[in-house]
Write a protein that holds these residues in place. Structure first.
Motif, PDB file in Angstrom:
ATOM      1  N   GLY A   1       0.838  -1.198   0.000  1.00 59.69           N
ATOM      2  CA  GLY A   1       0.000   0.000   0.000  1.00 59.69           C
ATOM      3  C   GLY A   1       0.871   1.244   0.000  1.00 59.69           C
ATOM      4  N   THR A   2       1.875   1.252  -0.857  1.00 55.48           N
ATOM      5  CA  THR A   2       2.821   2.380  -0.879  1.00 55.48           C
ATOM      6  C   THR A   2       2.177   3.614  -1.514  1.00 55.48           C
ATOM      7  OG1 THR A   2       3.700   1.895  -3.063  1.00 55.48           O
ATOM      8  CG2 THR A   2       4.745   0.764  -1.226  1.00 55.48           C
ATOM      9  N   THR A   3       2.920   4.707  -1.454  1.00 55.54           N
ATOM     10  CA  THR A   3       2.429   5.967  -2.031  1.00 55.54           C
ATOM     11  C   THR A   3       2.691   6.047  -3.547  1.00 55.54           C
ATOM     12  OG1 THR A   3       4.527   7.055  -1.588  1.00 55.54           O
ATOM     13  CG2 THR A   3       2.854   7.219   0.136  1.00 55.54           C
ATOM     14  N   LYS A   4       3.360   5.050  -4.094  1.00 52.39           N
ATOM     15  CA  LYS A   4       3.687   4.982  -5.536  1.00 52.39           C
ATOM     16  C   LYS A   4       4.544   6.161  -5.992  1.00 52.39           C
ATOM     17  CE  LYS A   4      -0.442   2.310  -6.486  1.00 52.39           C
ATOM     18  NZ  LYS A   4      -1.549   2.002  -7.303  1.00 52.39           N
ATOM     19  N   ARG A   5       5.437   6.580  -5.155  1.00 53.30           N
ATOM     20  CA  ARG A   5       6.334   7.679  -5.518  1.00 53.30           C
ATOM     21  C   ARG A   5       7.734   7.169  -5.867  1.00 53.30           C
ATOM     22  NH1 ARG A   5       1.908   9.384  -5.442  1.00 53.30           N
ATOM     23  NH2 ARG A   5       1.188  11.425  -4.709  1.00 53.30           N
ATOM     24  N   GLY A   6       7.884   5.855  -6.001  1.00 55.70           N
ATOM     25  CA  GLY A   6       9.177   5.294  -6.420  1.00 55.70           C
ATOM     26  C   GLY A   6      10.197   5.158  -5.300  1.00 55.70           C
TER      27      GLY A   6
END
Ligand code: IMP
Length: 421
Positions: A123-128
């Motif tokens: 459930g990451t922030t998808k910011r790499g």
């Protein structure tokens, strides 16, 4: 001794941005030490609101130098856009923003790789963030010093993209074109070049000349890669020790560590959360507290204050003081619970468990405190607080053994109670 560290004591979103902004004028330098644009530090002053993702929360205090340390992973596109936004508000950054040449870049392939590996599971922030730190540790990352050196950057992108594209191809994902990245990111390099510095050296000089430094952490202690609820963590060290490795300041230069805790708990993303409230009270806290991610807009999971987790955080970070935020959000509740023990496998456990599987199975045991009806939004004097609110603060101090020095009663700088130095 010159360095004060501000650390989130829970799962992030404790209100560090407001507190760093509030304290910034007492310091000469504010320095971010880890994380990246996964953070969202919301700052309100007057009728203005600004969310910062990468810039230190000292940017709105003219005269204060701001450092982005080597421990931060920098998305150049996000940083350039944030610099332009802040400058358009009238805050000059040239000559007072210093970006470490050793900090690693987050590039488009990191975000593409994150989609394959971890974004849904954690459930990451998808910011790499994860893939960029992975490259750093694997010694294949591209640093800011390479971004601002056009020939080197172009060579390194071609090398790294060959590898990243091979993975993307294997997972039947769209590959990326090196020339597109080189062209767009070289422009960012040209903008950033004047800010690049040896920030460790800059901070050492500041320490030597008696200046005061505020080290600003992002996320929170329970998301720490080593001490959080692995694997449901971020990929850096938000704990106080991260300030040393993320800035290059020696441990002996730190004399004050401020732990920020909400008066309740929230968590975004997956992972165990013993005191989570999946009921009307949780929904009430989310609504009144505006508990939606400042970076992703995701609703935050809400629950009661977990004193087991807070005590763990106090021990890990050596907090010399605590700041309690969002106390006003609890106004109007008949009773307030605080978790003071866990039950695990039928036994009482008097401490936090950072093993995610075990933590997901604990039953929280609560002390029930009286609530208060008075609206305390914007209170600035501790004597104006209802006795039940003071009792909650006392409870926090007694259970952690750490004094509470600041209480936040609203999002604005002015909505704060300071309890002496
Ligand atoms: P990542 O940092 O994007 O890799 O995400 C890892 C975990 O940390 C996820 O559960 C995120 O929701 C959480 N996380 C990352 N940054 C923040 C933050 O600034 N506040 C709260 N949670 C965060």
């Amino acid at each position: 001794m010159a360095v004060t560290v501000v650390v989130g004591s829970q799962w992030g979103d404790e209100g560090k941005g407001k507190i760093v902004d509030l304290l910034a004028t007492q310091f000469n330098v504010v320095a971010r030490y880890q994380g990246g644009a996964n953070a969202g530090h919301t700052i309100k002053w007057g009728d203005k609101t600004q969310v910062l993702h990468l810039l230190p929360s000292g940017v709105f205090s003219p005269g204060v130098d701001c450092v982005i340390g080597n421990g931060v992973v920098i998305d150049p596109r996000a940083l350039v856009s944030e610099i332009r936004e802040v400058q358009s508000l009238g805050y000059e950054l040239a000559g007072r923003l210093w970006v470490s040449g050793n900090a690693h870049c987050i590039l488009p392939y990191h975000k593409a790789l994150e989609e394959i590996h971890s974004s849904e599971k954690i459930g990451t922030t998808k910011r790499g963030i994860g893939p960029a730190y992975t490259d750093k540790v694997a010694r294949s990352g591209i640093r800011i010093m390479e971004l601002v050196s056009p020939d080197l950057f172009s060579k390194r992108i071609k090398e790294e993209l060959e590898r990243a594209n091979a993975i993307l191809r294997a997972y039947h994902r769209q590959t990326l074109n090196p020339e597109d990245i080189i062209s767009e990111y070289s422009d960012y390099g040209r903008v950033l070049t004047k800010y690049v510095a040896d920030t460790a050296d800059f901070l050492h000089d500041a320490i030597d000349s008696g200046k005061q430094i505020l080290a600003e952490g992002a996320q929170g202690c329970l998301l720490d890669i080593d001490f959080g609820t692995y694997p449901y963590v971020t990929s850096s060290s938000p704990t106080a020790g991260g300030a040393c490795t993320g800035l290059g300041v020696p441990p002996t230069s730190i004399n004050r560590v401020i732990g920020i805790t909400k008066a309740y708990c929230t968590r975004v993303g997956h992972g165990p959360f013993p005191t989570e409230l999946n009921d009307g009270t949780g929904a009430h806290l989310r609504k009144i507290g505006g508990e939606f991610g400042a970076t992703t807009g995701r609703p935050r999971r809400c629950g009661w204050l977990d004193l087991m987790a807070l005590r763990y955080s106090c021990r890990l970070n050596g907090f010399t003081e605590l700041t309690v935020t969002k106390l006003d959000v609890l106004s109007g509740l008949d009773t307030i619970k605080v978790c003071t023990q866990y039950e695990h496998n039928g036994e009482t456990v008097p401490r936090f468990i950072n093993d995610a599987l075990s933590l997901s199975k604990v039953i929280p045991r609560y002390e029930v405190l009286q609530g208060w009806k008075e609206n305390i939004l914007g209170c600035t004097d501790v004597n104006e607080l209802p006795s039940a609110a003071k009792n909650l603060i006392d409870h926090i101090q007694v259970h952690t053994g750490v004094p509470v020095k600041i209480i936040s009663t609203g999002p604005k700088r002015s909505q704060t109670i300071q309890l002496g130095s």
